[in-house]
Enzyme design. Structure first.
Site, short mmCIF file in Angstrom:
data_model
loop_
_atom_site.label_atom_id
_atom_site.label_comp_id
_atom_site.label_asym_id
_atom_site.label_seq_id
_atom_site.Cartn_x
_atom_site.Cartn_y
_atom_site.Cartn_z
CD GLU A 282 -2.79 1.25 2.47
OE1 GLU A 282 -3.77 2.01 2.43
OE2 GLU A 282 -2.55 0.49 3.42
CD GLU B 229 -8.77 -2.41 7.78
OE1 GLU B 229 -9.08 -1.24 8.04
OE2 GLU B 229 -7.71 -2.94 8.17
#
Length: 683
Positions: free
Chosen positions: A31, A397
């Site tokens: 990321e 998430e």
């Protein structure tokens, strides 16, 4: 002297290894946090290379989990961020040019409609300066003798003077200098390409200075300064952007079976408009429009832009080069639920576009260039053959009924479009609770081809206990651990009691957890530590796998643990016969060549282990040992060439005789033992 009696007797019989290990058990998660991509993996050392960096205005949003907001983040394009001009004027002309209505302005046309460029007005000598991605006045890593290729596009308006470039250190001393050669740029009418080669004579942090000597106006765009030793050098597939070699090599050391990308919270965005859009990250670099990075919330002055010079094409190429499966994570039209409550309605055109983007991604990666426009874009970049793509994570998430309904819609669309692709379902940001249970219940109602993704950042003690987390998990649905670490986020822990990040204590706890992963590698489909990369002094997350600065990369204690598991795991799970004392954990896998046993001693006492491996070849086993005091760290500072290593593995050999060997297992230690098996000729 009579040898001490072994305190542990352990049998790892490969004949009992009948359950397969997931082929994607240990992977990596990339990321763009901690300047992992821009400022790190991106080999271009120039920051804000196109004068189009987009940045957050601080104070316009919240980075606090408890304060969910509807407020839209305020952003701005800052063409001068990271740049400085001396001895002349600089402007950024209007970029929406209509040649038919305004033929006199054709010379003002940008490289790409709507893009920006810099216009320099020189009255003798003008210098354009860029210090790279660091905060300091000089943040480019100049390495002695390593060639740096400078490349930029220019357009001259009654300017006929020479161009030159140099690298200067923090005190202004010249490290390298060269005149630029200007040639036509056929792909960009009206523009020319200016190039030079700079070779620093010593190691130093540096700034790039480009000088324009003469009177007149020069337009400048797409400035690139690339080390010659970059990853992908000489490979025609790497045609658009390239990667920093030492960081790719540090990732390659992990032997990742998959790479998860691009996030993380970046997938969801600070609002839905900021969600990661893979389509703006492929194609020629000058067509990739930047966006702000939501991790700018945690930086000084919101100083974090995503240039997308490293995008989906470079990600898939890196996976291909490392032999890792791609696991792209796609959005579902829900902004980051930790920071926002914005959601695209299911019946909206915007959500239908989100779903179509996923199908277009599949076509871009695997489609036929002769029949599909997205696949044609891939082929034009230099990869006519399809990429391997057999799994997609839908959401990151995300949780709750609204997410599960969007997941269902996108999953059904994916399966109708390309049957056989596995999908990963988010269990939310917490690996427990009502919404977590809802995700598992949804997966069990629709188990075929579904993997549930759990995330946790917990204390070392919790992580050690999690070694048994999957022992009794029903085998109807597989689980992924897409993000985890034995470290609580600093925002949740008061400073006086905050654990030391990247200490050996945390690494040993992660090793203990991974023994449970290996023992349950039939139901645990994949795991990846997070975060992966961190530019020292510029990070937003303190506990990371690989630290780096402008010169070099440092593998953390946690990296050594991940590598020891990822590089040695074999194809089948070996049940272990042993009565292990409290605090000692073990796992084993077998291939046709060897049995590999991992032993983790989380206590301070020493143990003597007699390891029995039926079918072992007489000779020697390879033993890799990792041990240190709890607070030991591998540290790298901003300007160090090498850094300080306190945690390093030791490699030795132990004799194997009559299917047995003895291992001295120290306190607070991880040991990986590779025991070769007899061949058919030796039976």
């Amino acid at each position: 002297m009579t040898p001490a009696r072994p305190s542990i007797v352990l049998t790892a019989d490969p004949a009992r290894a009948t359950t397969s290990v997931s082929p994607t058990l240990i992977g990596a998660f990339l990321e763009d946090i901690n300047h992992a991509v821009d400022g790190g993996l991106n080999a271009n050392l120039v920051a804000n290379h196109s004068f189009e960096g987009v940045y957050l205005r601080r104070g316009t949003h919240t980075n606090t989990v408890a304060a969910i907001t509807h407020r839209k983040p305020r952003t701005r394009i800052d063409p001068m961020r990271h740049w400085d001009v001396r001895g002349g004027a600089i402007a950024f002309p209007a970029t929406e040019i209509d040649d038919a209505r305004e033929p006199g302005l054709a010379a003002d046309r940008p490289l790409v409609p709507g893009s920006r460029y810099a216009r320099l007005v020189s009255d003798g000598m003008t210098v354009l300066r860029n210090a790279g991605h660091g905060r300091a006045a000089a943040g480019i890593g100049a390495r002695r003798g390593v060639v740096l290729h400078l490349d930029l596009l220019v357009r001259r308006h009654s300017f006929d003077g020479p161009f030159a470039a140099r690298l200067v250190d923090r005190r202004g001393k010249v490290l390298a200098t060269a005149e630029l050669t200007v040639t036509p740029a056929p792909d960009h009418p009206g523009w020319e390409r200016a190039t030079a080669t700079l070779i620093p004579y010593r190691n130093s942090l540096a700034a790039l200075e480009i000088g324009f000597k003469g009177t007149g106006t020069v337009d400048v765009d797409e400035v690139r300064l690339i080390p010659a030793d970059h990853w992908g050098a000489g490979d025609p597939r790497w045609s658009q952007s390239v990667l920093r070699r030492d960081l790719v090599e540090a990732i390659a050391d992990l032997k990742p079976r998959f790479i998860r990308f691009p996030g993380g919270c970046i997938v969801e965005g600070l609002d839905c408009a900021n969600a990661y859009d893979w389509k703006r990250t492929v194609g020629p670099v000058e067509r990739r429009r930047p966006d702000y990075n939501l991790w700018g919330l945690s930086t000084r002055g919101g100083d974090y832009s995503q240039s997308f010079q490293v995008g989906y094409y470079e990600y898939f190429l890196m996976c291909e080069d490392l032999g890792a499966k791609p696991l792209p994570v796609v959005g579902v039209g829900i902004a980051c639920q930790l920071r926002s409550s914005e959601t695209l309605p299911i019946d909206s055109d915007a959500f239908r576009a989100v779903t179509q983007d996923v199908l277009d991604l599949i076509d871009w990666a695997t489609g036929d260039p002769d029949t599909n426009e997205w696949a044609r874009l891939r082929a034009e970049a230099g990869h006519p053959e399809p990429f391997a793509l057999d799994m997609i994570a839908i959401g990151n998430e995300n949780s709750g009924p609204g997410y599960l309904e969007r997941f269902r819609i996108i999953r059904e669309a994916v399966r109708a479009h390309r049957p056989g692709i596995e999908v990963v379902l988010s269990a939310g940001a917490l690996a427990w609770g009502t919404e977590y249970e809802m995700a598992w219940a949804h997966a069990r109602r629709h188990p075929e081809g579904t993997i549930v993704d759990e995330h946790f950042y917990k204390s070392p003690t919790w992580t050690i206990d999690a070694a048994t987390r999957y022992d009794d998990l029903p085998r109807d649905v597989r689980v992924a651990v897409g993000e985890y670490a034995a470290n609580l986020p600093s925002g949740l822990v008061p400073k006086p009691v905050r654990p030391l990040p990247n200490s050996f204590r945390s690494a040993l706890a992660e090793a203990a957890f991974l023994t449970g992963v290996e023992r349950n590698a039939d139901v645990v489909a994949m795991t990846s530590f997070a975060p992966l990369l961190n530019l020292v002094s510029r990070g937003q997350w303190e506990h990371n796998l690989i630290d780096f600065n402008p010169f070099s990369a440092m593998r953390s204690a946690n990296h050594h643990v991940q590598r020891m598991f990822g590089a040695t795991v074999r194809e089948r799970i070996v049940p272990l016969d042993a009565a292990l004392p409290e605090g000692v954990l073990a796992s084993a896998t077998a291939g046709d060549d060897a049995v590999v046993v991992k032993l983790v001693n989380t206590t301070g006492r020493r143990e003597l282990v007699r390891l029995r491996v039926p079918g072992a070849a007489n000779g020697f086993a390879d033993v890799e040992t990792l041990s240190a005091h709890d607070e030991a760290q591998n540290r790298l500072t901003w300007d160090a060439m090498r850094g300080r290593r306190k945690v390093t593995p030791r490699v030795s050999r132990r004799e194997v005789r009559d299917d047995e060997m003895v291992i001295r297992l120290g306190g607070r230690t991880l040991v990986a033992v590779t025991v070769p098996l007899r061949t058919l000729d030796e039976e």
